[in-house]
Scaffold this active site. Structure first.
Site, PDB file in Angstrom:
ATOM      1  N   GLY A  49      34.611  47.347  31.470  1.00 47.53           N
ATOM      2  CA  GLY A  49      33.559  46.422  31.627  1.00 47.53           C
ATOM      3  C   GLY A  49      34.257  46.768  33.266  1.00 47.53           C
ATOM      4  CB  CYS A  50      36.190  47.137  35.544  1.00 45.00           C
ATOM      5  SG  CYS A  50      37.922  45.987  34.288  1.00 45.00           S
ATOM      6  CB  ALA A  51      32.104  48.719  39.194  1.00 42.67           C
TER       7      ALA A  51
END
Length: 142
Positions: A49-51
């Site tokens: 969920g983190c870029a």
């Protein structure tokens, strides 16, 4: 409920009027984090969920709700590394049951992060908070 370390960050943010100065301070906090060894940069510690690439390695002392919760973290992006440092200040050293009672959104709002992070970064912070809460919840239930 916030730790002394987080209160120090909040006080520093109150002193720094300009968001650019605050941004630089977050980056400096990240630079002060000890690096996470490559052996721990594995799918089991990766935060989805983190870029950016983000890893959180829990370090638990004890078991059940009274266990002391801590973690180490790493990212390939300097600002995200700084955000990990902010989250470490917020959660590090608390009991597992205390971690679950922290209102991260309210505490982070005190820093004004919501207003100055991109949507992608805000989603990444939420993903890191969810991961920390999940790890603390699993510890508290053990």
């Amino acid at each position: 409920m916030a730790t002394e370390s987080f209160e120090e960050i909040a006080e520093t943010f109150e002193f720094l009027d300009d968001w650019e100065d605050r941004y630089r301070h977050v980056i400096e906090l990240g630079k002060a984090l000890p690096p996470l060894e490559d052996a721990f940069r594995v799918p089991a510690t990766k935060v989805d969920g983190c870029a950016s690439q983000v890893w959180i390695l829990p370090q638990i002392d004890g078991s059940g709700p009274q266990a002391r919760f801590d973690f180490r973290g790493e990212s390939d992006a300097m600002i995200v590394r700084g955000l990990i440092a902010v989250l470490h200040a917020l959660y590090g050293g608390l009991r597992a049951d205390e971690v679950l009672r922290v209102d991260a959104a309210a505490e982070l709002a005190r820093l004004g992060l919501n207003d100055h992070l991109s949507a992608q970064r805000s989603n990444g912070v939420r993903a890191m908070v969810e991961r920390i809460r999940k790890l603390a919840g699993e510890t508290a239930a053990a």
